[in-house]
Design a protein around this motif. Structure first.
Motif, PDB file in Angstrom:
ATOM      1  N   THR A  87      54.762  24.625   9.226  1.00  0.00           N
ATOM      2  CA  THR A  87      55.248  25.993   9.359  1.00  0.00           C
ATOM      3  C   THR A  87      56.749  25.891   9.616  1.00  0.00           C
ATOM      4  O   THR A  87      57.267  24.809   9.940  1.00  0.00           O
ATOM      5  CB  THR A  87      54.578  26.727  10.533  1.00  0.00           C
ATOM      6  OG1 THR A  87      54.940  26.067  11.755  1.00  0.00           O
ATOM      7  CG2 THR A  87      53.065  26.782  10.380  1.00  0.00           C
ATOM      8  N   TYR A  88      57.449  26.992   9.487  1.00  0.00           N
ATOM      9  CA  TYR A  88      58.885  26.969   9.753  1.00  0.00           C
ATOM     10  C   TYR A  88      59.155  26.456  11.170  1.00  0.00           C
ATOM     11  O   TYR A  88      60.045  25.639  11.381  1.00  0.00           O
ATOM     12  CB  TYR A  88      59.488  28.362   9.587  1.00  0.00           C
ATOM     13  CG  TYR A  88      59.907  28.705   8.181  1.00  0.00           C
ATOM     14  CD1 TYR A  88      59.274  28.170   7.070  1.00  0.00           C
ATOM     15  CD2 TYR A  88      60.960  29.584   7.968  1.00  0.00           C
ATOM     16  CE1 TYR A  88      59.663  28.489   5.795  1.00  0.00           C
ATOM     17  CE2 TYR A  88      61.359  29.913   6.684  1.00  0.00           C
ATOM     18  CZ  TYR A  88      60.710  29.367   5.605  1.00  0.00           C
ATOM     19  OH  TYR A  88      61.110  29.691   4.339  1.00  0.00           O
ATOM     20  N   ASN A  89      58.386  26.937  12.135  1.00  0.00           N
ATOM     21  CA  ASN A  89      58.621  26.537  13.517  1.00  0.00           C
ATOM     22  C   ASN A  89      58.346  25.054  13.733  1.00  0.00           C
ATOM     23  O   ASN A  89      59.098  24.369  14.425  1.00  0.00           O
ATOM     24  CB  ASN A  89      57.781  27.384  14.470  1.00  0.00           C
ATOM     25  CG  ASN A  89      58.270  27.288  15.890  1.00  0.00           C
ATOM     26  OD1 ASN A  89      59.463  27.407  16.145  1.00  0.00           O
ATOM     27  ND2 ASN A  89      57.354  27.079  16.809  1.00  0.00           N
ATOM     28  N   GLN A  90      57.274  24.537  13.136  1.00  0.00           N
ATOM     29  CA  GLN A  90      56.965  23.111  13.270  1.00  0.00           C
ATOM     30  C   GLN A  90      58.074  22.257  12.663  1.00  0.00           C
ATOM     31  O   GLN A  90      58.475  21.246  13.248  1.00  0.00           O
ATOM     32  CB  GLN A  90      55.645  22.782  12.573  1.00  0.00           C
ATOM     33  CG  GLN A  90      54.424  23.316  13.260  1.00  0.00           C
ATOM     34  CD  GLN A  90      53.180  23.167  12.403  1.00  0.00           C
ATOM     35  OE1 GLN A  90      53.243  23.237  11.179  1.00  0.00           O
ATOM     36  NE2 GLN A  90      52.042  22.985  13.048  1.00  0.00           N
ATOM     37  N   ARG A 138      61.250  23.115  12.201  1.00  0.00           N
ATOM     38  CA  ARG A 138      62.461  23.241  13.011  1.00  0.00           C
ATOM     39  C   ARG A 138      62.358  22.392  14.271  1.00  0.00           C
ATOM     40  O   ARG A 138      63.298  21.680  14.641  1.00  0.00           O
ATOM     41  CB  ARG A 138      62.704  24.712  13.389  1.00  0.00           C
ATOM     42  CG  ARG A 138      64.007  24.923  14.152  1.00  0.00           C
ATOM     43  CD  ARG A 138      64.064  26.293  14.766  1.00  0.00           C
ATOM     44  NE  ARG A 138      63.009  26.516  15.747  1.00  0.00           N
ATOM     45  CZ  ARG A 138      63.036  26.074  16.992  1.00  0.00           C
ATOM     46  NH1 ARG A 138      64.043  25.354  17.427  1.00  0.00           N
ATOM     47  NH2 ARG A 138      62.045  26.333  17.817  1.00  0.00           N
ATOM     48  N   GLU A 139      61.187  22.409  14.917  1.00  0.00           N
ATOM     49  CA  GLU A 139      61.001  21.596  16.126  1.00  0.00           C
ATOM     50  C   GLU A 139      61.059  20.110  15.797  1.00  0.00           C
ATOM     51  O   GLU A 139      61.606  19.322  16.565  1.00  0.00           O
ATOM     52  CB  GLU A 139      59.675  21.942  16.799  1.00  0.00           C
ATOM     53  CG  GLU A 139      59.695  23.278  17.491  1.00  0.00           C
ATOM     54  CD  GLU A 139      58.357  23.659  18.089  1.00  0.00           C
ATOM     55  OE1 GLU A 139      57.361  22.925  17.889  1.00  0.00           O
ATOM     56  OE2 GLU A 139      58.298  24.703  18.753  1.00  0.00           O
ATOM     57  N   THR A 150      68.605  24.241  15.773  1.00  0.00           N
ATOM     58  CA  THR A 150      68.538  25.672  16.052  1.00  0.00           C
ATOM     59  C   THR A 150      68.008  26.418  14.839  1.00  0.00           C
ATOM     60  O   THR A 150      67.993  25.881  13.720  1.00  0.00           O
ATOM     61  CB  THR A 150      69.932  26.230  16.401  1.00  0.00           C
ATOM     62  OG1 THR A 150      70.760  26.131  15.237  1.00  0.00           O
ATOM     63  CG2 THR A 150      70.560  25.488  17.571  1.00  0.00           C
ATOM     64  N   TRP A 151      67.621  27.678  15.053  1.00  0.00           N
ATOM     65  CA  TRP A 151      67.156  28.500  13.933  1.00  0.00           C
ATOM     66  C   TRP A 151      68.252  28.698  12.905  1.00  0.00           C
ATOM     67  O   TRP A 151      67.988  28.694  11.695  1.00  0.00           O
ATOM     68  CB  TRP A 151      66.646  29.855  14.425  1.00  0.00           C
ATOM     69  CG  TRP A 151      65.224  29.794  14.878  1.00  0.00           C
ATOM     70  CD1 TRP A 151      64.778  29.900  16.156  1.00  0.00           C
ATOM     71  CD2 TRP A 151      64.068  29.569  14.064  1.00  0.00           C
ATOM     72  NE1 TRP A 151      63.411  29.754  16.182  1.00  0.00           N
ATOM     73  CE2 TRP A 151      62.945  29.570  14.915  1.00  0.00           C
ATOM     74  CE3 TRP A 151      63.868  29.380  12.704  1.00  0.00           C
ATOM     75  CZ2 TRP A 151      61.653  29.387  14.446  1.00  0.00           C
ATOM     76  CZ3 TRP A 151      62.570  29.195  12.232  1.00  0.00           C
ATOM     77  CH2 TRP A 151      61.481  29.205  13.103  1.00  0.00           C
ATOM     78  N   LYS A 167      67.800  27.678   9.056  1.00  0.00           N
ATOM     79  CA  LYS A 167      67.942  28.634   7.949  1.00  0.00           C
ATOM     80  C   LYS A 167      68.978  28.149   6.937  1.00  0.00           C
ATOM     81  O   LYS A 167      68.812  28.330   5.733  1.00  0.00           O
ATOM     82  CB  LYS A 167      68.319  30.011   8.484  1.00  0.00           C
ATOM     83  CG  LYS A 167      67.184  30.695   9.202  1.00  0.00           C
ATOM     84  CD  LYS A 167      67.625  32.042   9.750  1.00  0.00           C
ATOM     85  CE  LYS A 167      66.524  32.707  10.547  1.00  0.00           C
ATOM     86  NZ  LYS A 167      66.939  34.003  11.074  1.00  0.00           N
TER      87      LYS A 167
END
Length: 90
Positions: free
Chosen positions: A7-10, A12-13, A18-19, A23
């Motif tokens: 997922t995007y969050n996974q 990124r982590e 940072t977001w 992006k």
């Protein structure tokens, strides 16, 4: 493409960024995204490519695991079963 998808969050982590930086990587095409089901996912291969390009090519790179403690959330353990939950109390 086959392989794991984040997922995007996974993603990124995993990258530890940072977001805004995340992006920017998606917009630049450095992170390959694909519509899977009803949301976009990021390929693990592209995440590993970005880590390798920025000196984080170790498979364990990314945010370090920190254990969750009772001090951080005192009420969190109240829902856990105890030996008294087994059978009748005498």
């Amino acid at each position: 493409m086959t392989g794991r998808w984040f997922t995007y969050n996974q993603a990124r982590e995993r990258l530890g960024i940072t977001w805004a930086d995340f992006k920017a990587l998606v917009a630049s095409g450095a992170l390959q995204r694909e519509l899977i089901g009803d949301h976009y996912s990021i390929s693990e291969a592209s995440v590993l490519d970005v880590l390798a390009a920025h000196g984080g090519d170790d498979q364990t790179a990314g945010p370090a695991f920190t254990p969750w403690t009772r001090a951080e959330d005192p009420d969190a353990f109240n829902d856990r079963a105890t030996p008294k939950d087994e059978g009748d109390e005498h």
